[in-house]
Design a protein around this motif. Structure first.
Motif, PDB file in Angstrom:
ATOM      1  N   SER A 195       9.083   0.815  -7.711  1.00 18.01           N
ATOM      2  CA  SER A 195       7.740   1.104  -7.182  1.00 18.01           C
ATOM      3  C   SER A 195       7.793   1.722  -5.778  1.00 18.01           C
ATOM      4  O   SER A 195       6.774   2.153  -5.244  1.00 18.01           O
ATOM      5  CB  SER A 195       6.908  -0.190  -7.135  1.00 18.01           C
ATOM      6  OG  SER A 195       7.520  -1.126  -6.263  1.00 18.01           O
ATOM      7  N   LEU A 196       8.994   1.767  -5.174  1.00 19.14           N
ATOM      8  CA  LEU A 196       9.072   2.246  -3.784  1.00 19.14           C
ATOM      9  C   LEU A 196       8.867   3.758  -3.665  1.00 19.14           C
ATOM     10  O   LEU A 196       8.067   4.230  -2.865  1.00 19.14           O
ATOM     11  CB  LEU A 196      10.434   1.877  -3.171  1.00 19.14           C
ATOM     12  CG  LEU A 196      10.703   0.397  -2.909  1.00 19.14           C
ATOM     13  CD1 LEU A 196      12.104   0.207  -2.327  1.00 19.14           C
ATOM     14  CD2 LEU A 196       9.663  -0.182  -1.957  1.00 19.14           C
ATOM     15  N   MET A 197       9.605   4.513  -4.493  1.00 21.23           N
ATOM     16  CA  MET A 197       9.725   5.962  -4.260  1.00 21.23           C
ATOM     17  C   MET A 197       8.375   6.684  -4.324  1.00 21.23           C
ATOM     18  O   MET A 197       8.013   7.416  -3.393  1.00 21.23           O
ATOM     19  CB  MET A 197      10.700   6.565  -5.272  1.00 21.23           C
ATOM     20  CG  MET A 197      11.033   8.009  -4.994  1.00 21.23           C
ATOM     21  SD  MET A 197      12.297   8.604  -6.115  1.00 21.23           S
ATOM     22  CE  MET A 197      11.432   8.568  -7.674  1.00 21.23           C
ATOM     23  N   ALA A 226       0.853  -1.188   0.000  1.00 22.47           N
ATOM     24  CA  ALA A 226       0.000   0.000   0.000  1.00 22.47           C
ATOM     25  C   ALA A 226       0.896   1.247   0.000  1.00 22.47           C
ATOM     26  O   ALA A 226       2.124   1.154   0.122  1.00 22.47           O
ATOM     27  CB  ALA A 226      -0.864  -0.012   1.266  1.00 22.47           C
ATOM     28  N   TYR A 227       0.283   2.414  -0.098  1.00 22.24           N
ATOM     29  CA  TYR A 227       1.004   3.676   0.091  1.00 22.24           C
ATOM     30  C   TYR A 227       1.653   3.645   1.487  1.00 22.24           C
ATOM     31  O   TYR A 227       1.015   3.237   2.463  1.00 22.24           O
ATOM     32  CB  TYR A 227       0.024   4.850  -0.036  1.00 22.24           C
ATOM     33  CG  TYR A 227       0.687   6.180   0.182  1.00 22.24           C
ATOM     34  CD1 TYR A 227       1.547   6.695  -0.775  1.00 22.24           C
ATOM     35  CD2 TYR A 227       0.489   6.888   1.364  1.00 22.24           C
ATOM     36  CE1 TYR A 227       2.200   7.899  -0.568  1.00 22.24           C
ATOM     37  CE2 TYR A 227       1.135   8.089   1.585  1.00 22.24           C
ATOM     38  CZ  TYR A 227       1.983   8.591   0.623  1.00 22.24           C
ATOM     39  OH  TYR A 227       2.628   9.770   0.842  1.00 22.24           O
ATOM     40  N   LEU A 237      11.910  -0.747   2.031  1.00 20.70           N
ATOM     41  CA  LEU A 237      12.395  -2.135   2.082  1.00 20.70           C
ATOM     42  C   LEU A 237      13.500  -2.168   3.128  1.00 20.70           C
ATOM     43  O   LEU A 237      14.495  -1.456   3.003  1.00 20.70           O
ATOM     44  CB  LEU A 237      12.950  -2.511   0.702  1.00 20.70           C
ATOM     45  CG  LEU A 237      13.729  -3.808   0.561  1.00 20.70           C
ATOM     46  CD1 LEU A 237      12.864  -5.010   0.906  1.00 20.70           C
ATOM     47  CD2 LEU A 237      14.264  -3.940  -0.871  1.00 20.70           C
ATOM     48  N   THR A 238      13.304  -2.963   4.180  1.00 21.30           N
ATOM     49  CA  THR A 238      14.280  -3.020   5.273  1.00 21.30           C
ATOM     50  C   THR A 238      14.778  -4.447   5.442  1.00 21.30           C
ATOM     51  O   THR A 238      13.970  -5.377   5.514  1.00 21.30           O
ATOM     52  CB  THR A 238      13.618  -2.575   6.603  1.00 21.30           C
ATOM     53  OG1 THR A 238      13.075  -1.273   6.427  1.00 21.30           O
ATOM     54  CG2 THR A 238      14.613  -2.551   7.746  1.00 21.30           C
TER      55      THR A 238
END
Ligand SMILES: NC(=O)c1ccc[n+]([C@@H]2O[C@H](COP(=O)([O-])OP(=O)(O)OC[C@H]3O[C@@H](n4cnc5c(N)ncnc54)[C@H](OP(=O)(O)O)[C@@H]3O)[C@@H](O)[C@H]2O)c1
Length: 320
Positions: A249-251, A227-228, A257-258
């Motif tokens: 797709s992260l930014m 999700a956001y 992502l950890t």
């Protein structure tokens, strides 16, 4: 003592049952007579491609048993006490030596076989969800490899924290076995696309947190399920695939992502106390330790092969 050892990396068949010298007790350590070895996902990966400290090498992170020797500088543990232990190697044996810090007392009356299977999977799941995953009540979590040791712990801990829990597995039968632990929606990744299924189940919103012990192509699906402001706790490589993923797709979604590695903090007071709390909660019946099957230590090769056949849900134990 007897131990399951190997001389080279490879499949389950490299494991042999042999006599090896007893381990020595360090002044800051203890030696336990092992009553149950919990075969960890990392043990099968180490057998496959991990470094051999010695030849023969005794693999294995986790085992429970009774203390038979206490180092001269150890003041808080005593001979005869039941403990569950974690260390870099040496669990697949009749005796094992660990630093005293890596031994957690088992509450009186709590089955040592269950206690043996707690520290790494439950501690890792707790860190993935809370310390690094920042899970809050009301959020939605996806647990990849829900039937794994880490998975069955994560499902229970997430549900208890008030989350809606989704999980993946390689068969419907495996997913069925996760429902009593708190699974709300199962996704069979052999028949369904994970990210598409997540979007369908969450009305195109995605999940707030993914616990991913598989990596590779599975990790890509985890990123696409977010999700956001969603987060992924990336915690393993059970899929044995290269980690070549697209993070684009992260930014735009303020997603993250950890990486999570319990071993880096297991010696801290925070992690040590967190693991003791989980053991105590399981002893009080507040968490369920899922033992799929036990094998004699002499059949360690068969036990590893059984795990790799993907039939096990939760833990497989070896009994010396
Ligand atoms: N970073 C850390 O601190 C930490 C701590 C603990 C564990 N780990 C890692 O987390 C992973 C899982 O550990 P675990 O102890 O939970 O494992 P486990 O109990 O042995 O379960 C592994 C599961 O992964 C799934 N899987 C997906 N692809 C697979 C493949 N190619 N081969 C075998 N299994 C595959 C299987 O379920 P399906 O058949 O249902 O897919 C299997 O049940 C391992 O990589 C382990 O090293 C990391």
């Amino acid at each position: 003592m007897k131990a399951a050892v190997y001389y080279q990396n490879g499949g389950p068949e490299v494991l042999k049952y042999e006599d090896v010298p007893d381990p020595e007790c360090h002044p800051k350590g203890v030696v336990i007579r092992v009553e149950a070895v919990s075969i960890e996902g990392g043990d099968t990966l180490n057998r496959w491609h991990g470094a051999l400290a010695n030849k023969p090498h005794v693999v294995g992170y986790q085992a429970g048993g009774e203390i038979v020797q206490v180092g001269s500088e150890v003041t808080d543990l005593k001979v005869g006490q039941k403990v569950t232990t974690v260390f870099g190697a040496g669990s697949h044996a009749a005796l094992r030596a660990v630093p005293a810090r890596n031994a957690w007392p088992v509450p009186k009356g709590f089955n040592i076989k269950l206690a043996a299977a707690i520290p790494v999977p439950f501690g890792t799941a707790d860190d993935c969800l809370f310390e690094f995953g920042h899970l809050k009540s009301g959020e939605t979590v996806l647990v990849q490899a829900g039937a794994s040791g880490v998975g069955v712990a994560a499902i229970q801990l997430a549900k208890r924290a008030g989350a809606t829990v989704l999980a993946t597995a390689s068969s419907n039968e495996r997913l069925e076995r996760l429902k009593p632990l708190g699974l709300d929606h199962g996704i069979n990744y052999k028949t369904d696309d994970v990210a598409k299924s997540v979007m369908k189940l969450t009305h195109n919103r995605g999940v707030d947190l993914v616990v991913d012990p598989v990596g590779g192509a599975t990790l890509q699906g985890s990123l696409l399920s977010l999700a956001y402001r969603g987060r992924v706790s990336m915690v393993g490589a059970a899929g044995r695939e290269a980690m070549t993923i697209d993070v684009s797709s992260l930014m735009a979604g303020n997603r993250s992502l950890t990486g999570v590695f319990l071993g880096a903090e297991i010696g801290t007071d925070r992690a040590h106390n967190m693991i003791q709390r989980l053991i105590d909660e399981a002893a009080r019946g507040e968490l369920k330790v899922v033992i799929d099957r036990t094998f004699p230590l002499s059949e360690a090769a068969a036990a590893h092969a059984y795990i790799e056949s993907r039939q096990a849900v939760g833990r497989v134990l070896l009994i010396p």
